[in-house]
Design an enzyme around this catalytic site. Structure first.
Site, mmCIF file in Angstrom:
data_model
loop_
_atom_site.group_PDB
_atom_site.id
_atom_site.type_symbol
_atom_site.label_atom_id
_atom_site.label_comp_id
_atom_site.label_asym_id
_atom_site.label_seq_id
_atom_site.Cartn_x
_atom_site.Cartn_y
_atom_site.Cartn_z
ATOM 1 N N TYR A 218 51.236 18.832 26.556
ATOM 2 C CA TYR A 218 52.460 19.580 26.810
ATOM 3 C C TYR A 218 53.559 19.038 25.896
ATOM 4 C CZ TYR A 218 55.533 22.596 29.432
ATOM 5 O OH TYR A 218 56.413 23.570 29.762
ATOM 6 N N GLY B 199 29.604 50.744 44.660
ATOM 7 C CA GLY B 199 29.526 52.091 45.227
ATOM 8 C C GLY B 199 30.417 52.210 46.452
ATOM 9 N N ASN C 49 37.113 53.738 46.245
ATOM 10 C CA ASN C 49 38.470 53.307 45.907
ATOM 11 C C ASN C 49 39.007 52.393 47.009
ATOM 12 O OD1 ASN C 49 41.106 53.002 45.180
ATOM 13 N ND2 ASN C 49 41.505 55.185 44.831
ATOM 14 N N ILE C 50 38.722 51.098 46.884
ATOM 15 C CA ILE C 50 39.093 50.169 47.966
ATOM 16 C C ILE C 50 40.325 49.332 47.594
ATOM 17 C CG2 ILE C 50 36.788 50.089 49.000
ATOM 18 C CD1 ILE C 50 36.304 47.438 47.562
ATOM 19 N N GLY C 51 40.887 49.591 46.440
ATOM 20 C CA GLY C 51 42.145 48.922 46.078
ATOM 21 C C GLY C 51 41.948 47.636 45.301
ATOM 22 N N LYS D 32 32.094 38.734 38.487
ATOM 23 C CA LYS D 32 31.836 38.999 37.063
ATOM 24 C C LYS D 32 32.201 37.757 36.252
ATOM 25 C CE LYS D 32 30.589 43.384 37.330
ATOM 26 N NZ LYS D 32 29.428 44.048 36.782
ATOM 27 N N ASP E 41 31.066 49.275 33.384
ATOM 28 C CA ASP E 41 30.269 50.225 34.177
ATOM 29 C C ASP E 41 29.709 51.338 33.309
ATOM 30 O OD1 ASP E 41 30.717 49.253 37.043
ATOM 31 O OD2 ASP E 41 32.694 49.249 36.123
ATOM 32 N N ASN F 289 24.100 45.820 35.131
ATOM 33 C CA ASN F 289 24.801 45.493 33.891
ATOM 34 C C ASN F 289 25.018 43.995 33.670
ATOM 35 O OD1 ASN F 289 26.912 45.160 35.704
ATOM 36 N ND2 ASN F 289 27.772 47.181 35.253
#
Ligand SMILES: NC(=O)C1=CN([C@@H]2O[C@H](COP(=O)(O)OP(=O)(O)OC[C@H]3O[C@@H](n4cnc5c(N)ncnc54)[C@H](OP(=O)(O)O)[C@@H]3O)[C@@H](O)[C@H]2O)C=CC1
Ligand SMILES: CC(=O)C(=O)O
Ligand SMILES: [Mg+2]
Length: 767
Positions: free
Chosen positions: A40, A79, A82-84, A95, A163, A319
């Protein structure tokens, strides 16, 4: 396990011991004030100014070049829909974990709270300077198409919607191989694609690049078959609209050759499967639950080639096999894009690799006995260590050839070595061992070849060119097992109990009797003894009918050591045999001696153990840096147990001044340079990294190596026998196939070295 237990297990896994799956770890020293002044202010200003002059210097002075953003807005999470953004975070951290373990790429996962395309693009653009690449994840179609298209155009780092393209790459590789097995041509097959979202559209486009015909495809979305007379189709859906006058999945499946599922769970019925053409290919890739359950599918059609996106069935088309390796290749040549050529190169590399013989460590990792190209193995497994050395170079090469690479690679073999190294030192050391053995393979007698694991190891040693195996045991049992594992080779099989052909048994008995007839051995007792496999094997080596010996898989150590010592004996001038174990630890390989034989060695014995271990460390191509360990540090205790170690060190310093050895030392001082430097600056070990620990007794060594192994802190190679006149190596009871292969390589290298010494001795005599 019940569904409820699985649910609980998954929640506990994510919650404990610390919430989440990834963390940030500093890569530079930060222990002292000096370190901090470099990390730093004021030191940090220097790289800042260099980067201000030339932005490319960010690759030189920061983590940018190996850092990928995994970015989602949570609109199409697996699958689950759209769960936010918050709810997508476990997937994005997942990932990150996969990027790290498979390709050594660091990830920041970023969850963005917007469904507005412009806002999302703006956000990614604004944070892009941080990263070497952008992996878009779980963003729903059609927005995903526009987001990716615009970001690719506007950024000069690789951008890929996983995807779409990760899935397309891996499923195309699987499809190519499945079609080969089904003996069908991609141009001719009828393909049903369930789903018309990000993954489905991109997969269908890539299949076309490999020859699939658009007119042979039927695509479905939530409303049914996408017909060309349907109104208000998005541009992407219109691209795949069919002229056929059908509406339902049921109709589409009739006589189809291939089903590609990237949509919803449980929408394919057994009746639909039955209506498909012969040898149907079904990739039900919806996560976590596929379009049709694996068990139902394989029960319904015996001729099916079936894959899912899950890891708990054969053929995981997911994937995960794509994104880590594609980004690795792209980052390594500092590609500005991930283009079609790079994607196609990855497909071909993956498809090709599935046809290669599968390394045993992959079988072990997946609890399989013999994975081989076929209907249950159409693509490589994610834990296949060869992926890192095969896919990224193919991608990097394609990037260079298509003109998007900023940092071309010139030495491909070196690049592959660097890639393998990224997976850790364990692989490196083992690879070194195997490669050395292969340079000059030797005849190795496997005393327990009628044990499946031993035979499998002999097969690998033979097929990989590590050794020429000689198989000892019941001939019928060995031949039956060889059939079972497809070990089809003309290798000698000898049953010591019924060795009528060569009559070696009687020859060995005679030799043994002549040596010991004045020590109570009769010819009859010698003949009886030679029926015992370890005696017979030892005589083979002693008489030069084999170069090395492997035994001990099914018997305890002392039972096997005894005949070896009796028949083969120690190297001339040696008064002790001992063993060392190489532990592959996070800090690199660590040799521990003596792990198996000397219960309470004297000071003199310890010096011998240290010298023998030093030879073995050199055999591994390393410079021995040795600490003689104790509970005491440089005379802090007067107890006999500490003073004998001190005495051994003093002897070694006097007689072998070039040896880098010191002690007596506690293990923390031995392994921690800073602690040692601070307290014992006079130590001969100075700032060197200790790679060998000699223990004061068997308790300490044996307990340490087993503890490390059992706590999964380190993989072990050994025990490596030291001090024998001939290469004899004794396995741990119940060693696994990998361990036996490693020991075989060690036995071969040992034989190479002993042969070299013999030759040197003979040459010096003749001079
Ligand atoms: N195995 C793997 O590696 C991967 C698997 N996947 C899986 O693929 C699926 C889709 O993901 P993704 O493309 O990213 O998501 P999208 O949201 O972009 O697409 C989902 C698509 O599924 C369609 N759909 C919904 N219900 C049905 C139905 N009953 N029959 C046919 N189609 C239907 C939707 O139709 P509409 O357009 O009408 O809304 C939409 O086209 C998910 O289950 C995901 O887990 C995704 C990526 C990788
Ligand atoms: C595997 C994956 O990325 C998905 O199902 O969304
Ligand atoms: Mg995804």
């Amino acid at each position: 396990m019940s569904e409820e237990s699985k649910r609980r297990e998954a929640l506990i896994y994510h919650a404990k011991p610390t919430p989440g799956k990834i963390k940030v770890v500093p890569t530079k020293k930060y222990a002292s004030q000096r370190d901090l002044s470099l990390a730093y202010s004021p030191g940090v200003a220097e790289p800042c100014l260099e980067i201000e002059k030339d932005k490319n210097n960010a690759y030189k002075y920061t983590a940018k070049g190996n850092l990928v953003a995994v970015i989602s807005n949570g609109t199409a999470v697996l699958g689950l829909g759209n769960i936010g953004p918050e709810a997508s975070k476990p997937v994005m951290e997942g990932k990150g974990l996969l990027f790290k373990i498979f390709a050594d790429i660091d990830v920041f996962d970023i969850e963005v709270d917007t469904e507005n395309v412009d806002e999302f693009i703006q956000t990614v653009k604004m944070i892009a300077p941080t990263f070497g690449g952008i992996n878009l994840e779980d963003i729903k179609a059609p927005e995903a198409f526009e987001i990716e298209r615009r970001l690719k155009k506007e950024l000069n780092i690789p951008v890929m919607h996983d995807d779409q393209h990760g899935t397309a790459i891996i499923s195309a590789a699987a499809l190519i191989n499945a079609l080969e097995l089904a003996e069908k041509k991609i141009e001719n097959v009828n393909i049903v694609i369930s789903g018309a979202g990000a993954a489905a559209i991109s997969c269908s486009r890539l299949y076309q690049a490999f020859g699939a015909k658009r007119e042979n495809m039927v695509m479905l979305d939530s409303k049914g078959v996408i017909r060309n007379d349907r109104e208000n189709l998005s541009k992407e859906k219109a691209e795949f609209a069919t002229h056929r006058k059908i509406d339902t999945l049921e109709e589409a499946m009739d006589n189809a050759d291939v089903f590609i599922g990237l949509s919803m769970p449980d929408i394919v019925t057994p009746e639909m499967l039955l209506s498909m053409a012969k040898t149907p290919i079904v990739f039900a890739m919806a996560n976590p639950n596929p379009e049709v359950k694996y068990d139902i599918a394989v029960k319904t059609r015996k001729d099916i080639i079936m894959a899912t996106g899950r890891s708990d069935h054969p053929n995981q088309v997911n994937n995960v096999l794509g994104f880590p390796f594609i980004f690795r290749g792209a980052l390594d040549v500092r590609a500005t894009k991930i283009n079609e050529a790079m994607k196609m190169a990855a497909v071909k590399a993956l498809a090709r690799l599935a046809k290669e013989p599968v390394p045993e460590q992959v079988n072990i990792a997946y609890g399989e006995t013999k994975l081989a190209f076929g209907t249950d193995y159409i693509i490589p497994k994610p834990f296949d260590p060869r992926l890192i050395a095969e896919v990224p170079p193919a991608v990097a090469k394609a990037a260079m050839e298509s003109g998007v690479a900023n940092e071309p690679i010139t030495d491909w073999e070196k690049y592959k070595d660097i890639l393998r190294e990224r997976l850790g030192s364990d692989n490196k050391l083992v690879r070194l061992l195997l490669n050395r053995a292969k340079l000059d393979p030797k005849r190795v007698v496997f005393a327990e070849a009628d044990q499946l694991d031993v035979l499998k190891a002999a097969q690998i040693a033979y097929e990989d060119g590590i050794a020429y195996p000689i198989l000892l045991g019941r001939k019928d049992a060995i031949e039956r097992l060889m059939d079972e594992i497809d070990f089809d080779a003309d290798v000698p099989i000898i049953d010591p109990k019924a060795d009528e052909e060569t009559d070696r048994k009687n020859k060995y008995a005679e030799v043994y009797w002549k040596q010991r007839k004045r020590r109570g051995v009769t010819l009859y007792s010698a003949q009886k003894l030679m029926r015992e496999r370890n005696y017979f094997a030892a005589m083979m080596v002693s008489e030069g009918d084999a170069d090395a010996l492997i035994s001990g898989y099914s018997r305890n150590y002392p039972t096997v050591v005894k005949p070896m010592l009796e028949l083969i004996g120690m190297t001339k001038g040696t008064t002790r045999v001992a063993t060392t174990n190489v532990m592959m630890t996070k800090r690199g390989p660590l040799f521990l001696s003596d792990t198996s034989i000397n219960i309470d060695p004297s000071a003199k014995d310890l010096t011998k153990i240290a010298q023998m271990t030093s030879q073995v460390v050199k055999m591994f191509g390393m410079t021995p840096i040795m600490a003689m360990t104790s509970y005491s540090n440089f005379g802090s205790s007067d107890h006999i147990n500490a003073s004998k170690v001190r005495e051994a060190v003093s002897y070694l310093h006097r007689h072998f001044p070039d040896m880098i050895v010191d002690g007596e030392l506690q293990t923390d001082f031995a392994l921690n340079n800073e602690m040692r430097r601070e307290k014992f600056p006079f130590s001969k070990l100075a700032d060197k990294k200790v790679n060998t620990l000699i223990f004061p007794n068997l308790d300490a060594a044996n307990i340490t190596y087993k503890l490390l192994k059992e706590l999964n802190e380190a993989q072990s190679i050994g025990p490596i026998m030291m001090g024998m006149r001939k290469p004899v190596h004794i396995l741990q009871l119940g060693a696994n196939v990998d361990e036996i292969v490693n020991m075989t390589a060690i036995a071969v290298i040992d034989a190479q070295h002993k042969e070299k010494w013999e030759q040197e001795k003979a040459n010096s005599k003749s001079v």
